[in-house]
Motif scaffolding. Sequence first.
Motif, PDB file in Angstrom:
ATOM      1  N   SER A 163       0.814  -1.221   0.000  1.00 58.13           N
ATOM      2  CA  SER A 163       0.000   0.000   0.000  1.00 58.13           C
ATOM      3  C   SER A 163       0.847   1.270   0.000  1.00 58.13           C
ATOM      4  N   HIS A 164       2.144   1.136   0.120  1.00 62.15           N
ATOM      5  CA  HIS A 164       3.066   2.276   0.049  1.00 62.15           C
ATOM      6  C   HIS A 164       3.569   2.516  -1.379  1.00 62.15           C
ATOM      7  N   VAL A 165       3.030   1.754  -2.349  1.00 66.17           N
ATOM      8  CA  VAL A 165       3.489   1.791  -3.735  1.00 66.17           C
ATOM      9  C   VAL A 165       2.366   2.271  -4.652  1.00 66.17           C
ATOM     10  N   ALA A 166       2.742   3.076  -5.631  1.00 63.80           N
ATOM     11  CA  ALA A 166       1.792   3.511  -6.657  1.00 63.80           C
ATOM     12  C   ALA A 166       2.433   3.339  -8.028  1.00 63.80           C
ATOM     13  N   ILE A 224       3.746  13.677  -7.811  1.00 62.74           N
ATOM     14  CA  ILE A 224       4.752  13.475  -6.764  1.00 62.74           C
ATOM     15  C   ILE A 224       4.326  14.191  -5.487  1.00 62.74           C
ATOM     16  N   ASN A 225       3.771  15.391  -5.603  1.00 60.94           N
ATOM     17  CA  ASN A 225       3.257  16.107  -4.437  1.00 60.94           C
ATOM     18  C   ASN A 225       2.166  15.288  -3.744  1.00 60.94           C
ATOM     19  N   LEU A 226       1.223  14.765  -4.502  1.00 62.86           N
ATOM     20  CA  LEU A 226       0.161  13.925  -3.924  1.00 62.86           C
ATOM     21  C   LEU A 226       0.759  12.714  -3.207  1.00 62.86           C
ATOM     22  N   CYS A 227       1.672  12.039  -3.870  1.00 65.07           N
ATOM     23  CA  CYS A 227       2.262  10.825  -3.293  1.00 65.07           C
ATOM     24  C   CYS A 227       3.081  11.131  -2.047  1.00 65.07           C
ATOM     25  N   ASP A 228       3.911  12.149  -2.103  1.00 65.10           N
ATOM     26  CA  ASP A 228       4.815  12.463  -0.994  1.00 65.10           C
ATOM     27  C   ASP A 228       4.115  13.103   0.196  1.00 65.10           C
ATOM     28  N   ASN A 229       3.105  13.922  -0.048  1.00 59.34           N
ATOM     29  CA  ASN A 229       2.549  14.748   1.018  1.00 59.34           C
ATOM     30  C   ASN A 229       1.126  14.412   1.433  1.00 59.34           C
ATOM     31  N   TRP A 230       0.441  13.571   0.678  1.00 60.10           N
ATOM     32  CA  TRP A 230      -0.968  13.322   0.969  1.00 60.10           C
ATOM     33  C   TRP A 230      -1.339  11.846   1.028  1.00 60.10           C
ATOM     34  N   ILE A 239       2.754   7.535   0.024  1.00 61.11           N
ATOM     35  CA  ILE A 239       3.387   6.674  -0.969  1.00 61.11           C
ATOM     36  C   ILE A 239       4.903   6.842  -0.849  1.00 61.11           C
ATOM     37  N   GLU A 240       5.601   5.732  -0.704  1.00 61.34           N
ATOM     38  CA  GLU A 240       7.055   5.741  -0.568  1.00 61.34           C
ATOM     39  C   GLU A 240       7.770   5.380  -1.868  1.00 61.34           C
ATOM     40  N   ARG A 241       7.046   4.735  -2.778  1.00 56.03           N
ATOM     41  CA  ARG A 241       7.652   4.243  -4.013  1.00 56.03           C
ATOM     42  C   ARG A 241       6.656   4.431  -5.150  1.00 56.03           C
ATOM     43  N   ILE A 242       7.121   5.042  -6.240  1.00 50.86           N
ATOM     44  CA  ILE A 242       6.305   5.213  -7.440  1.00 50.86           C
ATOM     45  C   ILE A 242       6.982   4.429  -8.553  1.00 50.86           C
ATOM     46  N   GLU A 243       6.217   3.547  -9.198  1.00 45.48           N
ATOM     47  CA  GLU A 243       6.766   2.691 -10.249  1.00 45.48           C
ATOM     48  C   GLU A 243       6.132   3.028 -11.603  1.00 45.48           C
ATOM     49  N   LEU A 244       6.876   2.733 -12.668  1.00 48.41           N
ATOM     50  CA  LEU A 244       6.342   2.905 -14.011  1.00 48.41           C
ATOM     51  C   LEU A 244       7.059   1.983 -14.969  1.00 48.41           C
ATOM     52  N   THR A 245       6.448   1.788 -16.109  1.00 46.85           N
ATOM     53  CA  THR A 245       7.037   1.040 -17.209  1.00 46.85           C
ATOM     54  C   THR A 245       7.002   1.938 -18.434  1.00 46.85           C
ATOM     55  N   VAL A 265       8.191  -4.637 -28.494  1.00 46.00           N
ATOM     56  CA  VAL A 265       9.010  -3.528 -28.010  1.00 46.00           C
ATOM     57  C   VAL A 265       9.457  -3.860 -26.591  1.00 46.00           C
ATOM     58  N   ASP A 266      10.721  -3.589 -26.311  1.00 42.95           N
ATOM     59  CA  ASP A 266      11.239  -3.791 -24.962  1.00 42.95           C
ATOM     60  C   ASP A 266      10.841  -2.616 -24.081  1.00 42.95           C
ATOM     61  N   ALA A 267      10.796  -2.874 -22.784  1.00 45.43           N
ATOM     62  CA  ALA A 267      10.400  -1.841 -21.829  1.00 45.43           C
ATOM     63  C   ALA A 267      11.454  -1.727 -20.735  1.00 45.43           C
ATOM     64  N   LEU A 268      11.452  -0.579 -20.103  1.00 48.60           N
ATOM     65  CA  LEU A 268      12.309  -0.306 -18.957  1.00 48.60           C
ATOM     66  C   LEU A 268      11.404  -0.125 -17.749  1.00 48.60           C
ATOM     67  N   PHE A 269      11.741  -0.790 -16.660  1.00 51.15           N
ATOM     68  CA  PHE A 269      11.009  -0.629 -15.409  1.00 51.15           C
ATOM     69  C   PHE A 269      11.776   0.381 -14.570  1.00 51.15           C
ATOM     70  N   MET A 270      11.058   1.408 -14.109  1.00 52.52           N
ATOM     71  CA  MET A 270      11.692   2.488 -13.356  1.00 52.52           C
ATOM     72  C   MET A 270      10.924   2.716 -12.055  1.00 52.52           C
ATOM     73  N   ALA A 271      11.607   3.323 -11.080  1.00 45.75           N
ATOM     74  CA  ALA A 271      10.951   3.651  -9.820  1.00 45.75           C
ATOM     75  C   ALA A 271      11.613   4.885  -9.211  1.00 45.75           C
ATOM     76  N   ARG A 272      10.839   5.545  -8.363  1.00 43.89           N
ATOM     77  CA  ARG A 272      11.302   6.703  -7.588  1.00 43.89           C
ATOM     78  C   ARG A 272      10.947   6.417  -6.136  1.00 43.89           C
ATOM     79  N   MET A 273      11.941   6.544  -5.277  1.00 41.05           N
ATOM     80  CA  MET A 273      11.731   6.341  -3.852  1.00 41.05           C
ATOM     81  C   MET A 273      11.667   7.702  -3.172  1.00 41.05           C
ATOM     82  N   LYS A 274      10.807   7.806  -2.161  1.00 35.34           N
ATOM     83  CA  LYS A 274      10.692   9.050  -1.410  1.00 35.34           C
ATOM     84  C   LYS A 274      11.930   9.241  -0.572  1.00 35.34           C
TER      85      LYS A 274
END
Length: 162
Positions: free
Chosen positions: A77-80, A104-110, A113-119, A153-162
């Motif tokens: 539940s800490h991941v989006a 990022i503002n929503l995730c970090d401050n409201w 969310i500690e981790r945001i992931e994308l492909t 097509v190949d994809a890259l998995f990326m993430a941002r940690m708070k």
Amino acid sequence: MSDIVIRHVQPDDTEALRQLNAQPEVYHDTLQIPHPSMEMWQERLKPQPGRRHLVACIDGIVTGHLALSVEQNPRRSHVATFGISVSPDFRNRGVGSALLREMINLCDNWLRIERIELTVFVDNAPALALYRKYGFEAEGTGRKYALRNGEYVDALFMARMK
């Protein structure tokens, strides 16, 4: 240049979002398929647990969309995750940056969310540059991730940690 306004999606945005995502320049770099139906977008925009939609507007025109999904499994539940699209007519005007900053503002401050992931597709250089600008780091690669124009097509998995 007019200001970019970021707001939550409204029911009357459905047609604008359908049209935005029907453009070949948009669905080419996302997992969207051509010719999205109104019914699909109406269903997609219905309230769902953990789902939030942001739109970017310039002079009242919907120019971008970001869908954020917070994981519902209590252990994650800490991941989006999110998906983003920007109208080709409004690219390189800060729309993607404005959407990412607000997400990022929503995730970090409201949302706690500690981790945001994308492909992202590995050949989508503008998107990769945008994500790196906001602190996303590559974590892995998906080979033959999705079909596009009949080719994998190949994809890259990326993430941002708070």
